[in-house]
Scaffold this motif. Sequence first.
Motif, short mmCIF file in Angstrom:
data_model
loop_
_atom_site.label_atom_id
_atom_site.label_comp_id
_atom_site.label_asym_id
_atom_site.label_seq_id
_atom_site.Cartn_x
_atom_site.Cartn_y
_atom_site.Cartn_z
N CYS A 1 2.38 -9.20 -1.37
CA CYS A 1 1.41 -8.14 -0.95
C CYS A 1 1.68 -7.10 0.56
O CYS A 1 1.34 -8.33 1.03
N LEU A 2 1.89 -6.63 -0.25
CA LEU A 2 2.40 -5.31 1.76
C LEU A 2 1.19 -4.53 1.43
O LEU A 2 1.59 -2.86 1.40
N ARG A 3 -0.13 -4.21 0.69
CA ARG A 3 -0.98 -3.56 1.61
C ARG A 3 -1.40 -2.64 2.89
O ARG A 3 -0.66 -3.88 3.87
N HIS A 4 -1.54 -1.82 2.85
CA HIS A 4 -1.61 -1.24 4.22
C HIS A 4 -0.74 -1.39 5.53
O HIS A 4 -1.31 -1.80 6.02
N ASN A 5 0.21 -0.77 4.87
CA ASN A 5 1.38 -0.75 6.00
C ASN A 5 2.45 0.81 5.58
O ASN A 5 2.41 0.69 6.51
N GLN A 6 1.33 1.75 5.80
CA GLN A 6 1.95 2.84 5.62
C GLN A 6 3.48 3.27 5.25
O GLN A 6 4.14 3.96 6.61
N ILE A 7 4.09 2.09 4.00
CA ILE A 7 5.78 1.97 4.33
C ILE A 7 6.03 3.81 3.74
O ILE A 7 7.40 4.18 3.92
N GLY A 8 5.73 4.90 3.10
CA GLY A 8 5.82 6.27 2.57
C GLY A 8 6.87 5.57 1.18
O GLY A 8 6.85 4.93 1.12
N ASP A 9 7.15 7.11 0.87
CA ASP A 9 7.99 7.39 0.20
C ASP A 9 9.59 6.44 0.10
O ASP A 9 9.71 5.74 -0.61
N VAL A 10 9.88 6.01 1.87
CA VAL A 10 11.55 6.27 1.78
C VAL A 10 11.01 4.99 1.13
O VAL A 10 12.23 3.67 1.20
N GLY A 11 10.62 4.57 2.72
CA GLY A 11 10.34 2.97 2.27
C GLY A 11 9.78 2.18 0.97
O GLY A 11 10.94 1.42 0.24
#
Length: 1837
Positions: free
Chosen positions: A1586-1596
């Motif tokens: 679970c990595l909710r709401h971490n704003q990792i974006g497309d690259v991540g």
Amino acid sequence: MDSESESDLLGDQNLWAWLVGLLSKKPEWLNAKVRFFLPTTDLDCSNEASNPEVTCRQLNRLFAQGPATWKSFIYTLCFELDVPLELEVRLQNSWDQKDDSSKQLGAGEERCPEPQLHHGVKRPFQSYGSSPRRKSSKKQQLELAKKYLKLLKTSAQQWHGGACPGAWHTLDSPHSYIPPILQWSRTTAPLDAQEGATLGDPDAADDIDMSIQDLFSFKAHKGPRVTVLLGKAGMGKTTLAYRLRWRWAQGQLDRFQALFLFEFRWLNMITQLPTLPQLLFDLYLSPESDPDAVFQYLEENAHQILLIFDGLDEALHTDSMGTENAGSALTLFSDLCHGNLLPGCWVMTTSRPGKLPSCVPTEAAMVYMWGFDGLRVEKYVSHFFSDLLSQELALKEMRTNERLRGMCAIPALCRVTCFCLRRLLPGSSPGQSTALLPTITQLYLQMMKTFSPSGTLLDTSLLGLGKVALRGLSTGKVIFFMEDISPELMAFGAVHGLLTSFCIHPRPGHKETGYAFVHLSLQEFFAALYLMASDEVDKDMLIEYVTLNSYWMLRTKGRLSLSDHLSTFLAGLASHTCHAFLCQLAQQDEAWVGSRQAAVIQVLRKLASPKLTGPKKIELYHYVAETQDRELARFIAQSLPFHLSFHNFPLTRADLAALANILKHRDGPIDLDFDGCPLEPHCPEALVGCGQVENLRFKGRKCGDAFAEALCKSLPTLGSLKTLWLTGSKITAQGVSYLIQALPLCSQLEEVSLCDNHLKYPEVLSLVELLPCLPKLQKFDLSRNSFCMSTLLSSVKVAITCPTVRKLQVRESDLIFFLSPIPGTATQQSGASDVLGKDSLKEGQSRSLQLRLQKCQLKAHDAEALVELFQKGSPLEEVDLSGNRLEDEGCRLVAEAASQLCFVQKLDLSNNHLSQTGVTYVLKAMGTCGTLEELHISLLSNTVVLTFAQEPREQQGSCKRSSPLTSFMSPVTSELSQRSRRIRLAYCGFLAKHTEKLCEALRESCQTRHLDHLDLSGNSLGDKGVILLTQLLPGLGPLKSLNLSRNGLSMDAMFSLVLCMSSLNWVFHLDVSLESDCVFLRGAGTSRDALAGGPEFQAGAQLLELSQQYTSRSFCLQECHLEPLSIAYLCTTLEKCPGPLEIQLSCKSLSDDSLKTLLQCLPQLPQLSLLQLRHTVLSLRSPFLLADVFKLCPRVQKVNLRSLCDAVLHFNSNEEQEGVCCGFPGCRLSQEHMETLCCALSKCKALSQLDLTANLLDDSGLKCLLEYLPQLPISGWFDLSHNSISQEGILYLLETLPSYPHIQEVSVSLGSEQIFRMRFSKEEGARTTLRLCECSFSPEQVSRLASSLSQAQQLTELWLTRCHLDLPQLTTLLNLVNRPAGLLGLRLEEPWVGYVSFPALMDVCAQASGCLTELSISEAQRKLWLQLEFPHQEDNSEAMALRLAHCDLGTDHSLLMRQSVKTCARLQQLSLSQVIFSDDDGTRSRLLQNILLSSCELKSFRLTFSRVSTESLAHLASGLGHCHHLEELDFSNNSLCEEDTELLIGALQGTCRLKRLHLSHLPLEASSLALLIRGLNRMTLLQDLCLRHNQIGDVGTQDLAAILPRLPELRKLDLSGNRIDPAGGVQLVKSLTHFECLEEIILGNNTLGDPTALGLAQRLPPQLRVLCLPSTHLGPEGALCLAQALEQCPHIEEVSLAENNLAGGVPHFSKMLPLLRQIDLGSCKIEDQAAKHLATNLTLCPALEKILLSWNLLGDEMAAELAQVLPQMGQLKRVDLEKNQITACGAQLLARGLVQGSCVPVIRLWSNPIPAKVAQSLQNQEPRLDFSFFDQQPQTL
């Protein structure tokens, strides 16, 4: 004086002789100037023409008045006469050349006769009251009076003998007087100081164009005779006053012997209060002798005396000296009006409208002066111009210039207009007046230009007069004296007729000459000129005078404004057409003048407020018209509200013209309302061509035939007019004839109201006949007019024959037509008989007509005429003939006609004097009427109403609309949906002897259709009649209900009715209330509410009908006294009744014998399913009798007795007892009753629930009950709440707990809830949970609690909530609890947990006797959970030493550290929430580090919602690095920076056994994400990420997708809220191909779009259980593809596609999804059509528990579809339909679906368009419908 002295005085001997010679040739000119400068001079000697001596004497008088008068006279001479230039200078300087001869000149003047005080009549001056009164004989008195009266007439004739020439006096000759329009309201209350006061009695008679002699009604009653003449400025009030005096002087008003005329403007100058004789004789005209005798004669003949007071409104002003003199004049005026002085005299006064003093009597007659109409204007112009050519030219200009003709409606402006035309016409082209005279200001400017024929304005004179005028307006002065005006200005004003003079008497014996502008408006015009053109006035001062005057000012201290037109002239001067004139006058450049004009325009824009009163609005419109500024007019027009109303103030044609000028600049429509406004008769002509008017309303008694004629000229030109009201007026047949001609030309009219006009019935009929000529008309109101029976019948005929009429409403004085316009007639011309085409006729034939003829005095013969008319017309939707005199015969005729006529809805014959015989007539007449639905007759309330059902062809449309409902209704429901026939004969006085005839009539009334509901309530049938009725009931067929209430029945009749339950198949329910005398027999599925038949019960009744078990019967007996014999007989009677049967009994009390008899009879009723004893008082023995019922009747399933007054027994269909329920709440049971009760209950085979709440057991009763508890075969809940059990009882239960191995749970709360519940299991050895809330223990009790916990081995979990257990007590408890083996969990909730330190808690845990295996701390929630394992096992010394070697024990708290390491050696789970780890001393973080280092078995660590400093995180990371067995790590929602995140993730590199990793709401930047991805490579056992709401974006996301295939065990992936776009989403779903165990995919709150959805649909794992994609920008295409792909996932349990735009593409399934539990499609813009397939496919999901469809666009169609499938959804627990478009109909459909057998606990319907009352009614009938904002879903135990 001789010529030589004159020569010395003037400086030249010939100058005086030349002057005398010149003026001797012009005696008329000289007389006029002498009259002007010396208004008191005797002019009798002036009749001698060309007499030098007379001329010399007049010059001497002028010279004797002083230098100012003489200089003014000389300036006037030089202005007007041909004087050589060399003599002008000498004449102007003549006063300065003074010598002694001037004294001789003055002495010679003194020898001349004394000037008269008034009008120049000779008489010696003698103040009244200065000498003693002398007695005179009657003869002498009569002679003196005759002389005085003759003197009065002579004075008046001499005053009218000459006039000054000029613009204002062109038509001053009495012979050329043109009377204005006068309108008389004979009875009027005076206006007081309040806005909006009524100007007249609305019922008073009004006269238009009344003659002058009609001003005085000589037939008036005795007492004050007062007439008030009201008119705006310039209407000619003063002229009319002088006209009356002239006519009296000519002998035309012979009823008056004397007439006195006073002007308040000079009465205000009186400095002391005079008496009435002084007012008449000293201040007006004195008699030659003996004034006492003359006054006595006037008193005796007061009824022939007329006193006129001009300018009453000016009486409220102060004079120039600042003294309040109005009071003296008003005092005399008030005494005259009220008869205190000169009683019986006639008083007339003039005033501007809007304000009158309270001294005016209430009975005073009000006469309104409206100026000129078109005919009067032309007549005035004809008199003004003497030659025919000028007349023709002027009349032509008037007729072609509408604006000019409108201004001429004001007589004063008409006079100025003619004066200007006389100058313009000779040399101007036709129509030039339109450009030169467009406004009032332009009129005055043209008049000014005539003062200088050469075109050169006398700037100094104009500005000088303007300064004088402004000074006067500023100080409230309208009268000036010689010292106020310079000689040059005085001469200028005298030459051009701008000033007038008169004599003023400030007190008796004194006189002065006063000057004033000839009209107040002229003074205002000169003041405006000065303000605009003088450089002494700045712009700030200028704009202060641009105001809107209020016409409703307070009388206290305030005064009515003198400057009525000042702002008007300022606005007019701001026009661009005045620019050049002002530049020339001011001698300034264009920029200077333009800035002042712009300032005025800007102020006018600011004045445009929507809060202005009506008078101020009209005044503003006048200002705007004067400016000629199109932009300003447009701005004002657009700011007008749609509804523009004017109330209770006079309006002239000019006012409406100003309004129309504004409206022409408006784009949108407007609604004009004139309510109570006195209107000038011809003012509607100003609205000609005003196409913006949509609604036009006039209400006022001043509107007569002339007004109607003018209005009808305007109506055809108002192209947008939809509503026309002309109400409360006084139009007659003549006015109606104008309307009849005009209304057909207004085909766009939608509403016409001519009510309250007192029209005669021929006029009413002629107006009714106009209806076919108005194709768009929707309402025609002719109420409160006169009409007869023939008019009524004619109106009915028109309503029936006119295809557009849909309702005719006639009630007493009301006569209203309601119409429905026929489509396609918008362009048709009205007025022709064939205005409607074939399509229109077809439409009219299918219409439904309502006729309401109430209280119209209709009789039986009128009913025949009505029936004949009814037969000729179209279907009648409703006919209301209530309140007439039809009687039996008339009602019979109409009722018989009902079977032949097509009545669609209702026929009302109430209040028509119907008798009992008439009732049978009506019943028999209904025998052949197949459409009768309900007949309601009540002779007590005079009600006779027949309701009819629609024809089958008319129901087709409604059936089609309701098909979704009928498609799923059962056969019984479909039968109920059909219309039922209902006959209500309540309160008709029927006796037992009438029963047979009544039943015979009822059988005849049901020949064509059987009867369903019969109501005979409120009659007097008695037992005999009811018993006979029960024998005749089979002849009436199968009824659905029978109401026999209030017929005086007893138990005997009740027993006969009980037999009907077995003899009549249709009787399913019998309700009897003996005291209330209510008796109802009902069929299957018929509720008691349905018997009422009212619309308010329909929804609830239908729900109850469907909720009934149609195979069950019920018997309800209330308010009765039951003895054992009665009960036995009743049960015997009920034995033959088919079952299932429900019995409800209610009586004040029931004895033990009666109860025992009832219980013993239960085995005789095998069909019994329910027995209720409601509101019946039972004894204390009743619980034991009821407890024995299980032995008497094995079918009893449940017994519940509440508070010894409400008992319920439920029965099974067989005799097998499976878990019976027993309850005796509130039955006052105590310790002594327990043995008997338990003995009775022990005979049950299985007891699933026992309820003893709210009794008197306390601790002793609990102990006694626990002794007998093993005897009870209980295996469910045992409730002892509210029995005053204390801590001692709890401890006793714990101490004896090992003796009760079946106890599974104990819940106790000693707070306000007083809960004490125990749950038993069927099997022994069950684990026990103890929940204690608000149970405070003393230290001794804590020790006992610990001892009990140690002994109760089956107790595995203890909850202590708010038990006031502090930290030391908790330490003691944990230390004392010691068991040989097993686990014990402790859940603690106390306030101190939130603020106690982490080391302190660890210190407590260290004192525990067992080993700590689980620890959870939540500081914010103040909760602590710990689990201990017994026995405590000591770790070997070598292992302990090894762990201590890794710990940083430090020097401080070393003992605590060592104890914590020992305590946590077996720790497997550690959870910390909302804990703070700061940098203060590092104790917490180091302690946590040591715990992690020492916990070699730790598998789960959670640290969430906490604040961790960098130093503390370093300690934490160090400890985590040694937790090699860690399987779960949750570090979500903590406040960390990027560096801290990298430190934390770095510590995870060695945790290769992790199965669950939650890192939500962390700042995962590129570096920390890369570090996490490297760590994930080694976590091959990971199952939950679970990595909710971490704003990792497309690259991540792409980087993460690359390593996901290396996690083969992954079952749950949650990447919600990470700003993933389609690019990252597509790469992510590609990586899902390699997962064989993935069960949950959660990707909500990302912009994935349809590309991601399409890719995901191709790669969904077959073992998928949860798919959550809310707010992911999905479209219909992606949703449909996902739905199809989910069909390949048989294990799917939850689907969420909420907050996506799925309009037109709602997902639906074609294969069964057996495990799907929840589907969420909230806020997806789903409509009915798109959702139909979804509702149909829900049956493919048998395990569905939740359907979430809130915040969509679903309506009743979707509700109908859901209602069909609800009964098939056996597992459904919640349906959410919040914030949709479901109406009451849809909610009712859902309720019916619930009734059909659905087990749904709740359907949420908040914020749907359902009225609150309807929602409440539906929820009362079906509680599972939830309309509240908060979720009220019932909570399970």
